[in-house]
Design a protein around this motif. Sequence first.
Motif, short mmCIF file in Angstrom:
data_model
loop_
_atom_site.label_atom_id
_atom_site.label_comp_id
_atom_site.label_asym_id
_atom_site.label_seq_id
_atom_site.Cartn_x
_atom_site.Cartn_y
_atom_site.Cartn_z
N MET A 51 3.34 3.95 8.81
CA MET A 51 2.62 4.87 7.99
C MET A 51 3.28 6.17 8.32
SD MET A 51 -1.28 5.52 7.35
CE MET A 51 -2.15 6.65 6.17
N MET A 69 0.76 -1.33 -0.20
CA MET A 69 0.20 0.05 0.12
C MET A 69 0.89 1.16 0.05
SD MET A 69 -2.87 -0.96 3.01
CE MET A 69 -3.89 0.54 2.47
N ASP A 70 0.49 2.19 -0.93
CA ASP A 70 0.99 3.58 -0.54
C ASP A 70 0.46 4.33 0.56
OD1 ASP A 70 2.26 6.11 -1.06
OD2 ASP A 70 1.08 6.64 -2.80
N LEU A 71 1.32 4.66 1.58
CA LEU A 71 0.95 5.06 2.77
C LEU A 71 1.10 6.65 2.61
CD1 LEU A 71 2.26 2.43 5.30
CD2 LEU A 71 -0.01 2.44 4.06
N LYS A 105 -8.99 5.52 6.54
CA LYS A 105 -9.32 4.40 5.71
C LYS A 105 -7.97 3.78 5.52
CE LYS A 105 -11.31 2.93 1.31
NZ LYS A 105 -11.80 3.08 -0.05
N THR A 106 -7.01 4.45 4.94
CA THR A 106 -5.90 3.61 4.57
C THR A 106 -5.22 2.82 5.91
OG1 THR A 106 -5.41 5.18 3.09
CG2 THR A 106 -3.38 3.80 3.76
N GLY A 159 -3.76 9.52 -0.56
CA GLY A 159 -5.16 9.11 -0.15
C GLY A 159 -5.64 9.25 1.23
N PHE A 197 -4.65 -0.96 6.68
CA PHE A 197 -3.36 -1.36 7.02
C PHE A 197 -3.26 -2.12 8.19
CE2 PHE A 197 1.27 -0.64 7.94
CZ PHE A 197 1.88 -1.33 6.79
#
Length: 451
Positions: free
Chosen positions: A301, A1-3, A10-11, A6, A15
């Motif tokens: 993150m 995942m691109d942390l 939610k991310t 976005g 995660f």
Amino acid sequence: MDLTSGPITKTLILFALPTLASNILQTLSGSVNSIWVGQFLGEGALAATANANIIMFLMFGAFFGFGMAATVLIGQSMGRGDIDAARRATGGVIGLALLFSVLIAVVGWFASDRILRWLETPPEAFTLAHDYLRVTFLAVPASMLSVTLMMASRGAGDAITPLRFMILAVVLDVVFNPVLILGLGPFPRLGIAGSALATAAAGTISLIGMIAWFYRKNHVLRLRGRELSYLYPKWSELRFIIGRGLPMGAQMFVISGAGLVMIGLVNREGLVTAAAYGATLQLWNYIQMPALAVGAAVSSMAAQNIGARRWDRVSAVTTSGITINLAMTGVLIVLLLLFDRAALALFLGSESPAIEVSRNIQLIATWTFLPFGTTIVLISTLRANGSVVPPLIILFLSMFPIRFGIYHFGYPLIGSDIIWWSFPLSSLASLAMAWVIYRRGNWRGPMPQPA
């Protein structure tokens, strides 16, 4: 995942959930294996595994800090877009894990009897503990490499791969245990050594599968060609990982040491209180899981966003982590307090006098995990930029002089209930200290990188 881009909340949830699931699976696996050992081999065998597991916890706790230091390096490197630096950090910590684990396995094999005597293992459990511990030591390299790879993967933003292979390890472990303990089918009856061998085999198969998956999927951290030389870490990388890893590992020892002292204080109150506290700890293991999972997600993150110089997102990640943790932990606390009698009966039996004592502990102290979880998130953010000494000091002060000071001065006033009040009061103290460091400390800014 691109942390680093976005929606943050939610991310962070997406995660953290795989890590939470991994923690739950690992705990459930240990519980099921204890049931196998206890039912098939008796109380002596169960005591033997408990003694051996204490040693393993300390061994892995000693290495935990090095893995976390490498995870921070990997996360910041990924945030900067420097894949080669992330792979160098991965290779360095894997090489260190291999050396450390082989040394532990060799020393442990020959020193297992002496270690068990230091722990004053009961004579009736000594031989069983010896057999279990020796096999467990042989499995240390595979176990430690597996944990290291999982931590590195999460640092790179991939929490799904560790979950996949945690599921595989847990399923194999649960299935292999009765087969090797009892000697089902073509397998020999190995008794308690079979339980240790089952865990070792499951972990080794999972590790092999994870390495194969890394290369099959061309995982961002896989090492090829000249990159395999990264397994021989440079001194600058080792100095960074060890320098920041030692304080992180020391945090585990502080928590473990405080836990052991607390058990001693509880044991003074008699068997019923000790049994009540033991059952309470079983339930608290699950309540603290959201904090640990969210804390790990926040650390990864935040590290990536620090590497990308997105300091605005670092603060937002911390705020979201605190909110998510309070919501998840709060729901678990409410459910536990609503159904505490039924949950405690699983461990104590429905007619045990310890149930009422345990319910009293729950009412006084279970809300501890709200400030505890918030502190974990704040410490995880500090750790994401290499600030590792302040969290160690905070934990030490709250776990020892503050918590045991509360016990010392409060016991003459309210008796044994002060033991339970010491949990939330010391947690509030640690939260206050962590908040001051987070808001006013000098932890922000570029973290020195290994040359």
